[in-house]
Write a protein that holds these residues in place. Structure first.
Motif, PDB file in Angstrom:
ATOM      1  N   LEU A  22       0.804  -1.222   0.000  1.00  0.00           N
ATOM      2  CA  LEU A  22       0.000   0.000   0.000  1.00  0.00           C
ATOM      3  C   LEU A  22       0.840   1.276   0.000  1.00  0.00           C
ATOM      4  N   VAL A  23       2.134   1.148   0.275  1.00  0.00           N
ATOM      5  CA  VAL A  23       3.023   2.318   0.257  1.00  0.00           C
ATOM      6  C   VAL A  23       3.007   2.986  -1.120  1.00  0.00           C
ATOM      7  N   ASP A  24       2.855   2.190  -2.166  1.00  0.00           N
ATOM      8  CA  ASP A  24       2.856   2.736  -3.527  1.00  0.00           C
ATOM      9  C   ASP A  24       1.557   3.462  -3.868  1.00  0.00           C
ATOM     10  N   PHE A  25       0.572   3.361  -2.982  1.00  0.00           N
ATOM     11  CA  PHE A  25      -0.711   4.039  -3.203  1.00  0.00           C
ATOM     12  C   PHE A  25      -0.821   5.155  -2.163  1.00  0.00           C
ATOM     13  N   ASN A 107      -1.910  -8.521  -5.036  1.00  0.00           N
ATOM     14  CA  ASN A 107      -1.330  -8.010  -6.279  1.00  0.00           C
ATOM     15  C   ASN A 107      -1.765  -6.561  -6.496  1.00  0.00           C
ATOM     16  N   GLU A 108      -0.940  -5.841  -7.191  1.00  0.00           N
ATOM     17  CA  GLU A 108      -1.154  -4.408  -7.404  1.00  0.00           C
ATOM     18  C   GLU A 108      -2.460  -4.116  -8.124  1.00  0.00           C
ATOM     19  N   PHE A 109      -2.857  -4.995  -9.039  1.00  0.00           N
ATOM     20  CA  PHE A 109      -4.067  -4.753  -9.832  1.00  0.00           C
ATOM     21  C   PHE A 109      -5.312  -4.715  -8.954  1.00  0.00           C
ATOM     22  N   THR A 114      -9.637  -1.516  -6.291  1.00  0.00           N
ATOM     23  CA  THR A 114     -10.359  -1.124  -5.079  1.00  0.00           C
ATOM     24  C   THR A 114     -10.213   0.363  -4.823  1.00  0.00           C
ATOM     25  N   SER A 115      -9.014   0.894  -5.024  1.00  0.00           N
ATOM     26  CA  SER A 115      -8.791   2.330  -4.836  1.00  0.00           C
ATOM     27  C   SER A 115      -9.669   3.155  -5.761  1.00  0.00           C
ATOM     28  N   LEU A 116      -9.763   2.732  -7.006  1.00  0.00           N
ATOM     29  CA  LEU A 116     -10.592   3.459  -7.967  1.00  0.00           C
ATOM     30  C   LEU A 116     -12.078   3.353  -7.621  1.00  0.00           C
TER      31      LEU A 116
END
Length: 244
Positions: A22-25, A107-109, A114-116
């Motif tokens: 989650l650091v990358d988000f 996974n990042e996808f 979910t973020s979107l």
């Protein structure tokens, strides 16, 4: 948009991995980690996060009970995201109002989707509400959901029964309300949704829930018994017990 999150997971290594992902988000910011549901509930009430990540791989039933119990203490529920190695608990997660369900390995996808979805939800719902709007032709009526005892299906319409003894008919199916009401409302039968805040008795022998006014008894069906069981456990836990 920024979301504070809490993790409930007994595996420290997994919690570390999730935080690393989650650091990358940049929209996600950690507000705490709990190793079990009891500590997790306390952490949620203390930190009031926007998002809660729950590991369902172990003790899924305790996690679902915690979510039900949480309704008693907060006005607005956080977004709950279930995580598991299998799809075993996906249906129960959906029934308990989970926002999303991730399969391991992370996974990042999945995180990006979910973020979107969270951002899209914020755009559609800029504020939380406890008002129910019922439309009948050109007549619009706004009802505080705290005033609703239960809803009853009547063919393709729904009757909404209020605690003052009155009722209102809406030209919508019961399914429409099931997905839109606050999460303290629970479907217990093909024909009924009740406000769990008003339950005073659960009779398994007769398969009936009694509401606080004492005069209203609603049946629950076998297909919804698991939800009744979870609710019973939460109500019993928070009552003065004479069972022992």
């Amino acid at each position: 948009m920024e979301y504070e999150y809490t993790i409930i997971n007994s595996d420290a290594a997994f919690s570390h991995e999730l935080r690393s992902q989650l650091v990358d988000f940049k929209e996600f910011r950690c507000s705490g980690v709990a190793t079990d549901c009891s500590d997790g509930l306390n952490l949620i009430l203390k930190q009031v996060p926007d998002v809660v990540f729950v590991d369902l791989t172990k003790n899924a039933s305790n996690c679902f009970a915690m979510v039900v119990e949480l309704h008693q203490y907060v006005k607005f529920m956080p977004v709950i995201i279930g995580i598991s190695k299998t799809k075993t608990f996906a249906f129960d997660a959906l029934k308990n109002g989970f926002f999303d369900y991730w399969l391991l390995p992370l996974n990042e996808f999945d995180i990006r989707k979910t973020s979107l979805k969270l951002q899209h939800r914020e755009l559609k719902e800029p504020c939380s509400t406890t008002k129910l709007c019922l439309k009948s032709y050109k007549d619009y009526r706004y009802i505080d959901t705290n005033e609703i005892l239960y809803l009853k299906a009547d063919n393709n319409t729904t009757d909404v029964f209020l605690k003052d003894g009155s009722s209102v008919s809406a030209f919508k199916t019961l399914k429409t309300f099931e997905n839109r009401l606050p999460q303290n409302f629970m479907r217990i039968h093909q024909s009924y949704i009740l406000n769990t805040d008003f339950i005073s008795r659960i009779n398994y022998g007769k398969a009936i829930c009694t509401l606080n006014n004492g005069d209203t008894q609603l049946p629950f069906s076998k297909s919804y018994k698991d939800k009744i069981d979870t609710l019973k456990n939460v109500l019993t836990k928070n009552a003065i017990s004479t069972l022992k």
